[in-house]
Design an enzyme around this catalytic site. Structure first.
Site, PDB file in Angstrom:
ATOM      1  N   PRO A   1      -2.005   6.859   5.220  1.00  0.00           N
ATOM      2  CA  PRO A   1      -2.555   7.159   4.033  1.00  0.00           C
ATOM      3  C   PRO A   1      -4.117   6.643   3.679  1.00  0.00           C
ATOM      4  CG  PRO A   1      -0.742   5.899   3.787  1.00  0.00           C
ATOM      5  CD  PRO A   1      -0.834   6.027   5.191  1.00  0.00           C
ATOM      6  N   ASN A   2      -4.907   7.711   3.462  1.00  0.00           N
ATOM      7  CA  ASN A   2      -6.151   7.363   3.048  1.00  0.00           C
ATOM      8  C   ASN A   2      -7.155   7.151   4.290  1.00  0.00           C
ATOM      9  OD1 ASN A   2      -5.859   7.182   0.219  1.00  0.00           O
ATOM     10  ND2 ASN A   2      -4.610   5.319   0.473  1.00  0.00           N
TER      11      ASN A   2
ATOM     12  N   ALA B   1      -1.548   1.435   3.991  1.00  0.00           N
ATOM     13  CA  ALA B   1      -0.506   0.769   3.202  1.00  0.00           C
ATOM     14  C   ALA B   1       0.844   0.653   3.416  1.00  0.00           C
ATOM     15  CB  ALA B   1      -1.065   1.237   1.443  1.00  0.00           C
TER      16      ALA B   1
ATOM     17  N   ARG C   1     -14.613   5.768   2.273  1.00  0.00           N
ATOM     18  CA  ARG C   1     -13.724   4.751   1.436  1.00  0.00           C
ATOM     19  C   ARG C   1     -14.204   3.354   1.842  1.00  0.00           C
ATOM     20  NH1 ARG C   1      -7.935   3.041   3.962  1.00  0.00           N
ATOM     21  NH2 ARG C   1      -7.306   2.179   2.046  1.00  0.00           N
TER      22      ARG C   1
ATOM     23  N   ARG D   1      -1.450  -7.882   1.374  1.00  0.00           N
ATOM     24  CA  ARG D   1      -1.609  -7.357   2.848  1.00  0.00           C
ATOM     25  C   ARG D   1      -1.198  -8.311   3.750  1.00  0.00           C
ATOM     26  NH1 ARG D   1      -4.875  -2.701   1.249  1.00  0.00           N
ATOM     27  NH2 ARG D   1      -6.165  -3.193  -0.493  1.00  0.00           N
TER      28      ARG D   1
ATOM     29  N   ASP E   1      12.053   1.469  10.494  1.00  0.00           N
ATOM     30  CA  ASP E   1      13.236   1.881  11.188  1.00  0.00           C
ATOM     31  C   ASP E   1      13.024   2.882  12.230  1.00  0.00           C
ATOM     32  OD1 ASP E   1      14.742  -0.143   9.793  1.00  0.00           O
ATOM     33  OD2 ASP E   1      15.351   1.434   8.180  1.00  0.00           O
TER      34      ASP E   1
ATOM     35  N   HIS F   1      -5.232  -2.188  12.535  1.00  0.00           N
ATOM     36  CA  HIS F   1      -5.759  -2.464  11.225  1.00  0.00           C
ATOM     37  C   HIS F   1      -7.385  -2.387  11.384  1.00  0.00           C
ATOM     38  CE1 HIS F   1      -2.106  -2.558   9.189  1.00  0.00           C
ATOM     39  NE2 HIS F   1      -1.503  -3.616  10.123  1.00  0.00           N
TER      40      HIS F   1
ATOM     41  N   SER G   1      -9.441  -3.588   9.314  1.00  0.00           N
ATOM     42  CA  SER G   1      -9.968  -4.779   8.550  1.00  0.00           C
ATOM     43  C   SER G   1      -9.062  -5.888   9.026  1.00  0.00           C
ATOM     44  CB  SER G   1      -9.792  -4.538   7.204  1.00  0.00           C
ATOM     45  OG  SER G   1      -8.335  -4.290   6.767  1.00  0.00           O
TER      46      SER G   1
ATOM     47  N   ASN H   1      -1.969   3.207  12.930  1.00  0.00           N
ATOM     48  CA  ASN H   1      -2.571   2.199  11.660  1.00  0.00           C
ATOM     49  C   ASN H   1      -1.879   2.770  10.548  1.00  0.00           C
ATOM     50  OD1 ASN H   1      -3.930   1.386   9.499  1.00  0.00           O
ATOM     51  ND2 ASN H   1      -5.792   1.583  10.352  1.00  0.00           N
TER      52      ASN H   1
ATOM     53  N   GLU I   1       0.135  -1.813  16.734  1.00  0.00           N
ATOM     54  CA  GLU I   1      -0.202  -1.513  15.502  1.00  0.00           C
ATOM     55  C   GLU I   1      -1.570  -2.031  15.242  1.00  0.00           C
ATOM     56  OE1 GLU I   1       2.050  -3.938  12.727  1.00  0.00           O
ATOM     57  OE2 GLU I   1       0.711  -3.584  10.988  1.00  0.00           O
TER      58      GLU I   1
ATOM     59  N   ARG J   1      -7.630 -10.692   3.574  1.00  0.00           N
ATOM     60  CA  ARG J   1      -7.627  -9.899   2.073  1.00  0.00           C
ATOM     61  C   ARG J   1      -6.722 -10.489   1.170  1.00  0.00           C
ATOM     62  NH1 ARG J   1      -8.252  -3.925   3.857  1.00  0.00           N
ATOM     63  NH2 ARG J   1      -8.994  -3.779   1.743  1.00  0.00           N
TER      64      ARG J   1
ATOM     65  N   TYR K   1     -14.167  -0.953   5.661  1.00  0.00           N
ATOM     66  CA  TYR K   1     -13.523  -0.363   6.793  1.00  0.00           C
ATOM     67  C   TYR K   1     -14.800   0.444   7.600  1.00  0.00           C
ATOM     68  CZ  TYR K   1      -9.470  -0.487   4.052  1.00  0.00           C
ATOM     69  OH  TYR K   1      -8.402  -1.082   3.358  1.00  0.00           O
TER      70      TYR K   1
ATOM     71  N   HIS L   1       2.630  -2.420   4.445  1.00  0.00           N
ATOM     72  CA  HIS L   1       2.989  -3.272   3.597  1.00  0.00           C
ATOM     73  C   HIS L   1       4.119  -3.034   2.996  1.00  0.00           C
ATOM     74  CE1 HIS L   1      -0.749  -4.412   4.849  1.00  0.00           C
ATOM     75  NE2 HIS L   1      -1.393  -3.685   4.227  1.00  0.00           N
TER      76      HIS L   1
HETATM   77  C1  DQA Z   1      -5.684  -0.811   6.981  1.00  0.00           C
HETATM   78  C2  DQA Z   1      -5.288  -2.236   5.998  1.00  0.00           C
HETATM   79  C3  DQA Z   1      -4.384  -1.538   5.050  1.00  0.00           C
HETATM   80  O1  DQA Z   1      -4.011  -2.877   4.120  1.00  0.00           O
HETATM   81  C4  DQA Z   1      -4.893  -0.632   4.113  1.00  0.00           C
HETATM   82  O2  DQA Z   1      -3.944  -0.275   3.071  1.00  0.00           O
HETATM   83  C5  DQA Z   1      -5.458   0.642   4.866  1.00  0.00           C
HETATM   84  C6  DQA Z   1      -6.082   0.390   5.878  1.00  0.00           C
HETATM   85  C7  DQA Z   1      -6.810  -1.104   7.830  1.00  0.00           C
HETATM   86  O3  DQA Z   1      -6.841  -0.473   8.805  1.00  0.00           O
HETATM   87  O4  DQA Z   1      -7.457  -2.205   7.717  1.00  0.00           O
HETATM   88  O5  DQA Z   1      -5.188   1.535   4.264  1.00  0.00           O
HETATM   89  O6  DQA Z   1      -4.513  -0.519   7.428  1.00  0.00           O
END
Ligand code: DQA
Length: 155
Positions: free
Chosen positions: A11-12, A78, A19, A112, A88, A101, A103, A75, A99, A108, A24, A81
């Site tokens: 998401p996002n 959110a 953003r 997170r 699962d 991320h 950031s 990635n 995995e 943070r 990021y 978390h």
């Molecule tokens: C993220 C870190 C997450 O905490 C956050 O919700 C994101 C991006 C990152 O790529 O740093 O959406 O996964």
């Protein structure tokens, strides 16, 4: 033969570049996907890059990896978390998972600092920006190499 790797962004992440660029960066999701495609080609991997803002969609794609992909780079945004369901799913498919991320989540907010997804991941990369995806592909290529497969079987 190129080994297929599924690259999922949660998401996002479709808003990358717009953003919170101070967190990021300025690269867009299209930039990330182009980087993944060119880096993967140099490693003899092929990638299928997908993004969704919906937990169930990400889970359905993870299930697809059971038969259609050799490994998963994710990635989860959110959902890292919050989502036991995504954890699962990743455990169920029994493929190597990296995995990523962008950031450094440990620097943070405390919410997170914990990722459910990490329990299913062979490796976790954070804080390297979009280069984290290249690092994940490097690791995936090693995990999927015939000699690594042999070593794993021997253990
Ligand atoms: C993220 C870190 C997450 O905490 C956050 O919700 C994101 C991006 C990152 O790529 O740093 O959406 O996964």
């Amino acid at each position: 033969m190129t080994l297929p790797v599924l690259i999922l962004n949660g998401p996002n992440l479709n808003l990358l570049g717009f953003r919170e660029p101070e967190v990021y960066g300025h690269d867009t999701l299209a930039d990330v996907e182009a980087l993944c495609r060119s880096h993967a080609a140099g490693l003899g991997l092929s990638v299928d890059c997908r993004q969704s803002n919906h937990e169930g969609q990400l889970i359905d794609w993870v299930h697809e990896a059971r038969t259609a992909f050799s490994g998963i780079i994710i990635n989860p945004g959110a959902y890292s978390h919050t989502s036991i369901a995504l954890l699962d799913a990743l455990k169920a498919v029994q493929k190597p998972v990296a995995e990523v991320h962008l950031s450094n989540i440990h620097q943070r907010e405390t919410f997170r600092h914990h990722s459910y997804v990490s329990q299913a991941a062979k490796g976790v990369i954070c804080g390297l920006g979009i280069q984290g995806y290249s690092a994940a592909l490097d690791a995936m290529s090693r995990w999927l190499s015939p000699s690594a497969q042999r070593t794993t079987k021997e253990i």
